[in-house]
Design a protein around this motif. Sequence first.
Motif, short mmCIF file in Angstrom:
data_model
loop_
_atom_site.label_atom_id
_atom_site.label_comp_id
_atom_site.label_asym_id
_atom_site.label_seq_id
_atom_site.Cartn_x
_atom_site.Cartn_y
_atom_site.Cartn_z
N LYS A 24 0.93 -1.35 -0.01
CA LYS A 24 0.11 0.11 0.08
C LYS A 24 0.99 1.23 -0.06
O LYS A 24 2.09 1.17 -0.24
N GLU A 25 0.31 2.49 0.14
CA GLU A 25 1.00 3.62 0.18
C GLU A 25 2.01 3.68 1.25
O GLU A 25 1.81 3.20 2.22
N GLY A 26 3.23 3.91 0.75
CA GLY A 26 4.58 4.23 1.81
C GLY A 26 4.74 2.62 2.14
O GLY A 26 5.84 2.75 2.90
N GLU A 27 4.58 1.78 1.29
CA GLU A 27 5.18 0.41 1.72
C GLU A 27 5.77 -0.31 0.64
O GLU A 27 5.83 0.29 -0.43
N VAL A 28 6.72 -1.32 0.83
CA VAL A 28 7.59 -1.83 -0.16
C VAL A 28 7.35 -3.55 0.07
O VAL A 28 7.13 -3.80 1.19
N LEU A 29 7.40 -4.18 -0.97
CA LEU A 29 7.41 -5.89 -1.01
C LEU A 29 8.87 -6.15 -1.13
O LEU A 29 9.45 -5.85 -2.17
N VAL A 30 9.19 -6.73 -0.05
CA VAL A 30 10.89 -7.35 -0.22
C VAL A 30 10.76 -8.89 -0.04
O VAL A 30 10.06 -9.61 0.58
N LYS A 31 11.54 -9.45 -1.05
CA LYS A 31 12.16 -11.10 -1.05
C LYS A 31 13.20 -10.99 -0.36
O LYS A 31 14.16 -10.43 -0.71
N PHE A 32 13.15 -11.61 0.84
CA PHE A 32 14.40 -11.83 1.75
C PHE A 32 15.41 -12.77 1.04
O PHE A 32 15.14 -13.95 0.75
N GLU A 33 16.64 -12.69 1.23
CA GLU A 33 17.72 -13.22 0.76
C GLU A 33 18.34 -13.90 2.13
O GLU A 33 19.06 -15.08 2.19
N THR A 34 18.46 -13.31 3.44
CA THR A 34 19.07 -13.68 4.68
C THR A 34 18.37 -13.14 5.86
O THR A 34 17.80 -12.14 5.55
N HIS A 35 18.23 -13.95 6.87
CA HIS A 35 17.71 -13.63 8.05
C HIS A 35 18.62 -13.31 9.42
O HIS A 35 19.58 -14.10 9.40
N ASP A 36 18.36 -12.54 10.32
CA ASP A 36 19.15 -12.64 11.43
C ASP A 36 18.78 -14.06 12.24
O ASP A 36 17.54 -14.86 12.13
N ILE A 37 19.82 -14.28 13.11
CA ILE A 37 19.60 -15.63 14.23
C ILE A 37 19.47 -14.66 15.35
O ILE A 37 20.25 -14.08 15.99
N SER A 38 18.44 -14.83 16.12
CA SER A 38 18.11 -13.79 17.12
C SER A 38 17.34 -14.59 18.47
O SER A 38 16.34 -15.31 18.36
N PHE A 39 18.01 -14.40 19.71
CA PHE A 39 17.55 -14.88 20.84
C PHE A 39 16.26 -14.20 21.03
O PHE A 39 15.23 -14.73 21.64
N HIS A 40 16.09 -12.90 20.87
CA HIS A 40 14.75 -12.29 20.98
C HIS A 40 13.74 -12.94 20.23
O HIS A 40 12.51 -13.01 20.89
N LEU A 103 28.38 -7.39 0.50
CA LEU A 103 27.81 -8.61 0.33
C LEU A 103 26.58 -8.75 1.38
O LEU A 103 26.56 -8.32 2.31
N THR A 104 25.58 -9.57 0.68
CA THR A 104 24.39 -9.64 1.60
C THR A 104 24.73 -10.11 2.94
O THR A 104 24.15 -9.82 3.93
N ASP A 105 25.22 -11.39 2.87
CA ASP A 105 25.54 -11.99 4.31
C ASP A 105 26.31 -11.06 5.21
O ASP A 105 25.98 -11.07 6.43
N THR A 106 27.31 -10.21 4.53
CA THR A 106 28.17 -9.40 5.37
C THR A 106 27.20 -8.34 6.16
O THR A 106 27.37 -7.97 7.30
N ALA A 107 26.09 -7.76 5.35
CA ALA A 107 25.21 -6.77 5.79
C ALA A 107 24.33 -7.51 6.78
O ALA A 107 24.26 -6.67 7.86
#
Length: 301
Positions: A24-40, A103-107
Motif C-alpha cells: 500500500k501507500e508508503g510500503e515496499v514488498l521485499v523478497k528476503f535473501e537472509t535473516h538474523d538469528i535472534s535470541f529475541h 555482500l548480503t551476508d556481510t550486511a
Amino acid sequence: MVKSIRFGDHWIFKWEDIELGPPKEGEVLVKFETHDISFHAVDSNSCIQGIGAVGVVKALGSGVTGIKPGDRVAYYDPYPTGLYVEEQILSADKVALVPRLVLTDTAMSLLLKGMMTQFLLCSCFQVKPEHMVLIHPVAAGVGSIMCQWAKAIGATVIGTVLTKEQAAQAKEYGCHHTILYKEEDLVSRVDKITSGQGVEVVYDFVGQETFQRSLDCLKTRGYMVSVGPSLPDPLPVSVLAAKSLFFTRPSLIHYASTPKELKECIGEVLSNVELSVLRDLEPKTSPPLSAVQHSCGLSSN
C-alpha cells in the motif's frame, strides 16, 4: 503465495503458505535473501518471528521514493514482525539501501551488532578522537565491532579479555591495550595506561561482577554505560558522587525509536561496512528454513 515459518505450541514449527496483497501507500514488498538469528525471536514465542533481514525490493506502493525494484535493502525492528518468511511487506521508511559493494551476508551478520555499536559510540555517549575508552570485554560480539569503530574514530581503545589468545585477537580488531581482567588488576592497569587520569567512558557488558571496578576506571565526570546482564541490587547510586560520574543503562530500542533514527543508524553501519571500517568477524545468518533449525539450536542451549 509465499512460504512462512510459524512457531506453534510446544515449539512445533510449521512451514506454511501465506498470501500477501500488494504493497500500500508508503510500503515496499521485499523478497528476503537472509535473516538474523535472534535470541529475541526465539524467546518471545509469538506467531511469526524475526527482527532483521536483508532482501531485494520486488514492488513499491504509491508515494515511495528513493527506492526502486531490484534494490537490496536492510530492515530491523526490535519486535518480531514476521521476517521468517520468503517475502514480506514493510514500511518504506524503515528500510535502508545496502551499498552495492557490500555482500548480503556481510550486511546481515553485522547489522544488529553494528547498530548497537553505532548508538553506543555515537549517541549514548559521543566518542571523540581524544577520548580513551574501556570496552569490557572486547574479544567477541558487540565488543569486537565497537573496538573497530572506536579505533576508526581515533579514540584510544582499552579492552579486557580472558585469555592471551583473545588478547591477540583484540589487537587484530584494533585494540590498543588489552587487560587479562581475571589475572591482572583492572583498575591499576587502566590507571597506568591513562597516566592516572582514567577513561572518559566504560562500556561494561559484564555487569554486577565488574560494576565497582568499572566505576573506579573512570575519570572525573566520566560515563558508565552498563549493558551487562545484571547490576547490583539495589543500585548504589551514591557511589557516583565521588567523581560526579554519569550512569546509564541504555537500549537500542530507545535510540532508534523513529524511522529517521532507524534509517540513519542502519545507513551509518552499512556505510562503515562498505568503507571496510567494520569487518565480518562472526557471520551468523540464515535463509528462512535453516533459520528455524538454528533457532531450535539456540533455544535448547
